[in-house]
Design a protein around this motif. Structure first.
Motif, PDB file in Angstrom:
ATOM      1  N   UNK A 149       3.031  15.983  -1.045  1.00 38.98           N
ATOM      2  CA  UNK A 149       2.061  16.867  -1.691  1.00 38.98           C
ATOM      3  C   UNK A 149       2.124  18.281  -1.126  1.00 38.98           C
ATOM      4  N   UNK A 150       2.334  18.385   0.183  1.00 41.16           N
ATOM      5  CA  UNK A 150       2.427  19.705   0.811  1.00 41.16           C
ATOM      6  C   UNK A 150       3.656  20.465   0.304  1.00 41.16           C
TER       7      UNK A 150
ATOM      8  N   UNK B 202      11.937  18.464  -1.169  1.00 39.59           N
ATOM      9  CA  UNK B 202      10.763  18.030  -0.411  1.00 39.59           C
ATOM     10  C   UNK B 202      11.157  17.615   1.001  1.00 39.59           C
ATOM     11  N   UNK B 203      11.694  18.556   1.751  1.00 38.48           N
ATOM     12  CA  UNK B 203      12.039  18.298   3.141  1.00 38.48           C
ATOM     13  C   UNK B 203      12.958  17.102   3.295  1.00 38.48           C
ATOM     14  N   UNK B 204      12.614  16.184   4.216  1.00 36.78           N
ATOM     15  CA  UNK B 204      13.492  15.037   4.468  1.00 36.78           C
ATOM     16  C   UNK B 204      13.416  13.969   3.381  1.00 36.78           C
TER      17      UNK B 204
ATOM     18  N   UNK C 200       0.866  -1.165   0.000  1.00 39.36           N
ATOM     19  CA  UNK C 200       0.000   0.000   0.000  1.00 39.36           C
ATOM     20  C   UNK C 200       0.910   1.225   0.000  1.00 39.36           C
ATOM     21  N   UNK C 201       0.399   2.321  -0.493  1.00 38.82           N
ATOM     22  CA  UNK C 201       1.176   3.553  -0.441  1.00 38.82           C
ATOM     23  C   UNK C 201       1.218   4.048   1.000  1.00 38.82           C
ATOM     24  N   UNK C 202       2.179   4.891   1.278  1.00 40.01           N
ATOM     25  CA  UNK C 202       2.324   5.472   2.608  1.00 40.01           C
ATOM     26  C   UNK C 202       1.569   6.804   2.634  1.00 40.01           C
ATOM     27  N   UNK C 203       0.396   6.875   3.260  1.00 39.22           N
ATOM     28  CA  UNK C 203      -0.403   8.103   3.213  1.00 39.22           C
ATOM     29  C   UNK C 203       0.258   9.265   3.944  1.00 39.22           C
ATOM     30  N   UNK C 204       1.081   8.954   4.929  1.00 34.30           N
ATOM     31  CA  UNK C 204       1.782  10.009   5.681  1.00 34.30           C
ATOM     32  C   UNK C 204       2.804  10.691   4.781  1.00 34.30           C
ATOM     33  N   UNK C 205       3.650   9.885   4.141  1.00 38.56           N
ATOM     34  CA  UNK C 205       4.672  10.438   3.261  1.00 38.56           C
ATOM     35  C   UNK C 205       4.072  11.067   2.005  1.00 38.56           C
TER      36      UNK C 205
ATOM     37  N   UNK D 141       3.645  23.864  -1.961  1.00 38.31           N
ATOM     38  CA  UNK D 141       4.362  25.039  -1.471  1.00 38.31           C
ATOM     39  C   UNK D 141       5.390  25.520  -2.493  1.00 38.31           C
ATOM     40  N   UNK D 142       6.059  24.573  -3.167  1.00 37.43           N
ATOM     41  CA  UNK D 142       7.077  24.945  -4.161  1.00 37.43           C
ATOM     42  C   UNK D 142       6.451  25.688  -5.334  1.00 37.43           C
TER      43      UNK D 142
END
Length: 203
Positions: free
Chosen positions: A143-144, A165-167, A133-138, A148-149
């Motif tokens: 996406x955020x 994209x951050x970390x 399954x995809x990781x909904x958190x990541x 923002x970019x």
């Protein structure tokens, strides 16, 4: 593409490259499932030598409902006693397939896209050695940063642009199959006996 290809590759590993297999889709009109399954077909077509000993018996529909999927799976095993693998990219269908395999006591396995909270028992019994399954958190995190970019003028969303994209590090914009552009998170998460108990408390 990553989801579709990895599901066929997983089935290949579980079946050790030979035997009969089937797809249980949700409906003929499910955009996501149909796209994932189209990439399953592409993976098979592009690698005929690798998959030459795997016999495809067909694509069937469970309507994203437990009872319908249960009947479809039982009929599959009635008609194809040699069936060794069912792949379903429908999280709603996964528990029904698992219950049928365990109820009938057949030596088949299954994999697909499922929720760890619903699939842990099947993974531990071995009827579903692993699933994805995809990781909904990541995914939300990425996406955020992408939004923002664009808002900050760091990118326009054109192909080959990149942004931090951050970390997750730098991500690249690429052409999408629908004619637009996209950024890909990563391969889907693999859930097996080693990590499913941790993830089942998350979703």
């Amino acid at each position: 593409e990553k989801v579709g290809r990895v599901l066929i590759q997983a089935a290949y590993s579980m079946m050790e490259g030979e035997g009969a297999f089937a797809f249980i889709n949700s409906t003929p009109y499910a955009t996501n499932q149909n796209l994932w399954i189209s990439w399953m077909y592409t993976e098979l077509e592009e690698n005929p030598e690798k998959y030459k000993d795997m016999h495809f018996v067909g694509e069937f529909y469970g309507e994203d409902e437990y009872a319908v999927t249960e009947e479809v799976a039982k009929e599959l095993f009635r008609v194809h006693s040699e069936l060794e693998m069912i792949i379903t990219p429908s999280a709603a269908s996964m528990p029904a397939v698992g219950d049928v395999i365990e109820e009938l006591g057949v030596a088949a396995k299954f994999t697909g896209l499922g929720l760890p909270s619903e699939m842990a028992d099947y993974i531990h019994t071995g009827s579903c050695p692993w699933m994805y399954l995809w990781n909904p958190i990541e995914l939300g995190y990425l996406a955020a940063y992408a939004g923002a970019a664009i808002e900050n003028g760091e990118m326009t969303g054109a192909p080959e642009e990149q942004f931090l994209a951050g970390n997750q590090g730098y991500k690249y914009i690429q052409d999408a199959q629908d004619g637009g552009t996209e950024v890909v998170l990563a391969n889907p998460l693999k859930f097996d006996a080693e990590n499913v108990d941790m993830w089942k408390t998350v979703y």
